[in-house]
Write a protein that holds these residues in place. Structure first.
Motif, PDB file in Angstrom:
ATOM      1  N   THR A  86       0.824  -1.205   0.000  1.00 11.92           N
ATOM      2  CA  THR A  86       0.000   0.000   0.000  1.00 11.92           C
ATOM      3  C   THR A  86       0.856   1.252   0.000  1.00 11.92           C
ATOM      4  O   THR A  86       0.493   2.267  -0.595  1.00 11.92           O
ATOM      5  N   GLY A  87       2.008   1.206   0.707  1.00 14.00           N
ATOM      6  CA  GLY A  87       2.851   2.385   0.811  1.00 14.00           C
ATOM      7  C   GLY A  87       4.267   2.021   1.204  1.00 14.00           C
ATOM      8  O   GLY A  87       4.579   0.856   1.461  1.00 14.00           O
ATOM      9  N   TRP A  88       5.119   3.049   1.282  1.00  9.83           N
ATOM     10  CA  TRP A  88       6.555   2.867   1.469  1.00  9.83           C
ATOM     11  C   TRP A  88       7.067   3.942   2.408  1.00  9.83           C
ATOM     12  O   TRP A  88       6.806   5.123   2.189  1.00  9.83           O
ATOM     13  N   ILE A  89       7.805   3.554   3.435  1.00 11.81           N
ATOM     14  CA  ILE A  89       8.417   4.507   4.358  1.00 11.81           C
ATOM     15  C   ILE A  89       9.898   4.146   4.457  1.00 11.81           C
ATOM     16  O   ILE A  89      10.238   2.980   4.653  1.00 11.81           O
ATOM     17  N   VAL A  90      10.769   5.139   4.309  1.00 12.03           N
ATOM     18  CA  VAL A  90      12.206   4.881   4.363  1.00 12.03           C
ATOM     19  C   VAL A  90      12.724   5.091   5.786  1.00 12.03           C
ATOM     20  O   VAL A  90      12.369   6.064   6.450  1.00 12.03           O
ATOM     21  N   LYS A  91      13.553   4.132   6.254  1.00 13.52           N
ATOM     22  CA  LYS A  91      14.214   4.257   7.557  1.00 13.52           C
ATOM     23  C   LYS A  91      15.427   5.170   7.387  1.00 13.52           C
ATOM     24  O   LYS A  91      16.028   5.148   6.323  1.00 13.52           O
ATOM     25  N   PRO A  92      15.836   5.883   8.407  1.00 14.41           N
ATOM     26  CA  PRO A  92      15.151   5.987   9.699  1.00 14.41           C
ATOM     27  C   PRO A  92      13.872   6.811   9.548  1.00 14.41           C
ATOM     28  O   PRO A  92      13.818   7.707   8.732  1.00 14.41           O
ATOM     29  N   PHE A  93      12.874   6.452  10.335  1.00 14.52           N
ATOM     30  CA  PHE A  93      11.582   7.115  10.215  1.00 14.52           C
ATOM     31  C   PHE A  93      11.356   8.060  11.396  1.00 14.52           C
ATOM     32  O   PHE A  93      11.858   7.842  12.483  1.00 14.52           O
TER      33      PHE A  93
END
Length: 121
Positions: free
Chosen positions: A100-107
């Motif tokens: 559904t979605g994408w989050i890049v670390k560090p968050f």
């Protein structure tokens, strides 16, 4: 009733950070250390959102997304990929698998909650 999330990451520190952030926002949080463990944790369970890393032993995040999307009970469950990988090819493979979605670390915790609340109102 509290919303439930599953966080999947081979890093206990990362699972703890995600769980801490979500619990602070009122979520119940289940945890798994890889895709195989996640599938086992989800047997007979329902969750409102899955947050998974990509690079893990035994079963990676993209394979987990494909496995979950193949199950009728997870067809419409939001699945977010939380990873250090930011390349367009990785994002494309995640989308193709059904993420559904994408989050890049560090968050940033507020960014994570913002995305989670957007896909899981």
């Amino acid at each position: 009733m509290a919303k439930r999330a599953l966080t999947v990451d081979d890093s206990k520190t990362m699972r703890d950070m995600v769980a801490f952030t979500l619990k602070g926002a009122g979520f119940d949080v289940l945890e798994a250390e890889d895709g195989v463990h996640a599938l086992s944790v989800l047997k007979g369970q329902t969750v409102d959102v899955v947050i998974t890393d990509i690079n893990m032993p035994n079963m990676d995040g993209v394979s987990l997304v494909k496995e979950l999307r193949a199950k009728p009970e997870f067809k419409s469950t939001p699945i977010l990929i939380l990873t250090t990988e930011g390349g367009d090819d990785k994002k494309a493979s995640g989308r193709a698998a059904g993420a559904t979605g994408w989050i890049v670390k560090p968050f940033a915790p507020d960014k994570l909650l913002s995305v989670v609340n957007k896909v899981c109102p």
